[in-house]
Design an enzyme around this catalytic site. Sequence first.
Site, PDB file in Angstrom:
ATOM      1  N   SER A  88      24.149   7.907  -1.680  1.00  0.00           N
ATOM      2  CA  SER A  88      24.938   9.049  -1.758  1.00  0.00           C
ATOM      3  C   SER A  88      25.973   8.506  -2.851  1.00  0.00           C
ATOM      4  O   SER A  88      25.443   8.400  -3.978  1.00  0.00           O
ATOM      5  CB  SER A  88      25.827   9.263  -0.616  1.00  0.00           C
ATOM      6  OG  SER A  88      26.395  10.391  -0.642  1.00  0.00           O
ATOM      7  N   ASP A 146      20.816  13.751   1.410  1.00  0.00           N
ATOM      8  CA  ASP A 146      21.476  12.526   1.379  1.00  0.00           C
ATOM      9  C   ASP A 146      20.804  11.284   2.172  1.00  0.00           C
ATOM     10  O   ASP A 146      20.778  11.450   3.225  1.00  0.00           O
ATOM     11  CB  ASP A 146      23.006  12.858   1.936  1.00  0.00           C
ATOM     12  CG  ASP A 146      24.072  11.750   1.628  1.00  0.00           C
ATOM     13  OD1 ASP A 146      23.654  10.580   1.298  1.00  0.00           O
ATOM     14  OD2 ASP A 146      25.195  12.060   1.874  1.00  0.00           O
TER      15      ASP A 146
END
Length: 325
Positions: A43, A183
């Site tokens: 991320s 993600d």
Amino acid sequence: MRRILSIDGGGIRGTFPAAFLAALEDDLEYPIGAYFDLIAGTSTGGIIAIALAMGIPAKEVQILYEEHGPEIFDQRNSGAQAWLAKWYRKLRWAAWGPKYETDALEKAIRDVLGDKRIGDAKTRLMIPSWNGRSKKAYVYKTAHHERLTTDYKDPAIDAALATAAAPTYFREHITANDVGLVDGGLWANNPTGFAVIEAISVLGWPADQLKVLSVSCLEDIFEMKRAYSALSIVQKTADFFMAGQSHGSMGIAHLLTGDPHDRKAIWRICQPVPDKFFTIDNTARIRELKARGFTEARTQKPILKPHFFEKPAEPFVPIHKLEGS
């Protein structure tokens, strides 16, 4: 000895590891990525990891958060306009789509990475994401093993946008190859354990020759209740998952490296903070996040230097190379 850098996910809280690494870098001869044999990040940590692996100074990544954070999370305005924008985002978030558009995020990342591809990395790299269609992990990697013949050709920005596409905050990222990814924090928000597995099982490095610097995006301290209602547990599910995944990842890394029973192998940088004080999209606290990173680096410099920063890592020579490189 092989050195690994791992950086957690956490949205704008990535200001903390970016500032921490930038402050460490101030005393180094080379950009900080040059001192590691493998860099992993998920991320927001994935964005930092990619930049560092490309040889980009950590200071440039820190500036990305400071200068572009409010724009990425649509918090540039003030007064009534800001209030209306905030409630519009909440309504959209609750009813029909992601809280933020990705245009500002993409522009900010492109300003740092340009047209670089994974194969331009100067350090081995692994960036977790998730393929929601196939329900499988999708990990971008440099060509550090003979069977890794694909990712090194891909745009670096694809890996950055994919690993940062947090569901409900940003929409799914469609790559140049038309793959929809989100993600990597859905399964590896703290990638430390997976980086150690990569080092041992794929790269063949001896477990007793690994040193790992694992940098968090802070740790929320909350007390678990004895019982939860259906609504309250939904609100805490992400917190429980992130904490559990991180502890599991660190447990894997400790077991495989023998830390702390056989030797010191892992240095975990993780400041505890009050629950919800630093949210992943509250850009009003960027300066405090930066200050925390700088202060932590000031304390850790003499501790980390003999283990990680005496000299750069050996040059990374990928098995498969981009044309013209």
